[in-house]
Design a protein around this motif. Structure first.
Motif, PDB file in Angstrom:
ATOM      1  N   ASN A  44      28.036 -12.807 -98.354  1.00 42.47           N
ATOM      2  CA  ASN A  44      28.991 -11.994 -97.612  1.00 42.47           C
ATOM      3  C   ASN A  44      28.970 -12.273 -96.117  1.00 42.47           C
ATOM      4  N   ASN A  45      28.350 -13.365 -95.710  1.00 47.00           N
ATOM      5  CA  ASN A  45      28.276 -13.736 -94.301  1.00 47.00           C
ATOM      6  C   ASN A  45      28.885 -15.109 -94.084  1.00 47.00           C
ATOM      7  N   THR A  46      29.258 -15.372 -92.846  1.00 51.12           N
ATOM      8  CA  THR A  46      29.745 -16.689 -92.467  1.00 51.12           C
ATOM      9  C   THR A  46      28.978 -17.143 -91.231  1.00 51.12           C
ATOM     10  N   PHE A  47      28.427 -18.343 -91.311  1.00 55.16           N
ATOM     11  CA  PHE A  47      27.687 -18.937 -90.204  1.00 55.16           C
ATOM     12  C   PHE A  47      28.598 -19.914 -89.475  1.00 55.16           C
ATOM     13  N   PHE A  48      28.360 -20.093 -88.179  1.00 56.29           N
ATOM     14  CA  PHE A  48      29.159 -21.016 -87.386  1.00 56.29           C
ATOM     15  C   PHE A  48      28.430 -21.353 -86.101  1.00 56.29           C
ATOM     16  N   ALA A  49      28.897 -22.393 -85.432  1.00 57.07           N
ATOM     17  CA  ALA A  49      28.368 -22.769 -84.119  1.00 57.07           C
ATOM     18  C   ALA A  49      29.334 -22.248 -83.064  1.00 57.07           C
ATOM     19  N   ALA A  50      28.800 -21.738 -81.954  1.00 58.70           N
ATOM     20  CA  ALA A  50      29.632 -21.263 -80.846  1.00 58.70           C
ATOM     21  C   ALA A  50      28.817 -21.254 -79.571  1.00 58.70           C
ATOM     22  N   TYR A  51      29.533 -21.324 -78.462  1.00 63.11           N
ATOM     23  CA  TYR A  51      28.893 -21.302 -77.145  1.00 63.11           C
ATOM     24  C   TYR A  51      28.731 -19.859 -76.690  1.00 63.11           C
ATOM     25  N   GLY A  52      27.552 -19.508 -76.248  1.00 64.22           N
ATOM     26  CA  GLY A  52      27.291 -18.182 -75.693  1.00 64.22           C
ATOM     27  C   GLY A  52      26.767 -18.312 -74.275  1.00 64.22           C
TER      28      GLY A  52
END
Length: 170
Positions: free
Chosen positions: A122-130
Motif C-alpha cells: 500500500n506504499n509507493t517509493f520514489f526518488a526526490a530532491y529535498g
C-alpha cells in the motif's frame, strides 16, 4: 477492431497522448486538448469515460505529468509541474474532484522532481530532491502525512540519487 477511444483535440491537430500507464484498472496519460496544454487524463476505454483530470498549470501552459503509478488499491500518484510549486508529486482517485498536489517536498517554486515511482503493497517509493538532503529515497501511502523521506542515505546535501527502483515481493 481498433477505433479511436476519444477525440481529445478535435480537428487535424493531434492531442499527442504520451506517458500511458495502467493504474487501478484505468488508463492514465498526458495529452494536449489544445486549450489547456499537456495535462493529466484518464480513460476507461470509452469516449465519455475519457476525461481531463485537472488543469494543473493553468491556461495554455503544460504540467507535463508523468510516472502514473498505483498507491494502494484506489489511488494513483504522478509527477506534474505547476509554477507555484515546481515539479512535485500529485495524487488522484481518477476523478477531477480528487486530483490534487500530494506534497510540496521542496518548498516554494523549486522542484523536488520525483521519479521512479514504485508500488510495494500500500506504499509507493520514489526518488526526490529535498532541501538540505539532496535527492534521496521517499515513500508515501498516498496522504500528505504519510509522505516522508525514508533516509538521508548520503548524509547532508549530497545526493544518493536512487534509480531504477524495483519491487521485490512486499
Amino acid at each position: 477492431g481498433t477505433v479511436i477511444g476519444a477525440d481529445i483535440r478535435a480537428g487535424a491537430s493531434s492531442s499527442s497522448p504520451d506517458k500511458l500507464a495502467v493504474s487501478n484498472g484505468k488508463l492514465y496519460f498526458s495529452a494536449n486538448d489544445g486549450a489547456t496544454g499537456v495535462e493529466p487524463w484518464v480513460s476507461d476505454g470509452t469516449g465519455p469515460g475519457t476525461i481531463r483530470l485537472a488543469d494543473i498549470q493553468p491556461g495554455t501552459g503544460s504540467s507535463s505529468p508523468s510516472g502514473f503509478t498505483d498507491v494502494g488499491s484506489s489511488r494513483t500518484i504522478f509527477s506534474a509541474f505547476r509554477s507555484a510549486e515546481g515539479t512535485e508529486p500529485w495524487i488522484t482517485d481518477g476523478t477531477p474532484a480528487n486530483t490534487m498536489l500530494l506534497a510540496d517536498l521542496r518548498s516554494g517554486t523549486s522542484s523536488s522532481t520525483p521519479t521512479g515511482f514504485t508500488a510495494i503493497g500500500n506504499n509507493t517509493f520514489f526518488a526526490a530532491y529535498g532541501d538540505g538532503i539532496g535527492t534521496e529515497l521517499w515513500v508515501t501511502d498516498g496522504t500528505p502525512a504519510g509522505t516522508m523521506n525514508v533516509a538521508d542515505i548520503r548524509s547532508g546535501v549530497g545526493s544518493s540519487s536512487p534509480e531504477q527502483l524495483t519491487a521485490l515481493a512486499n
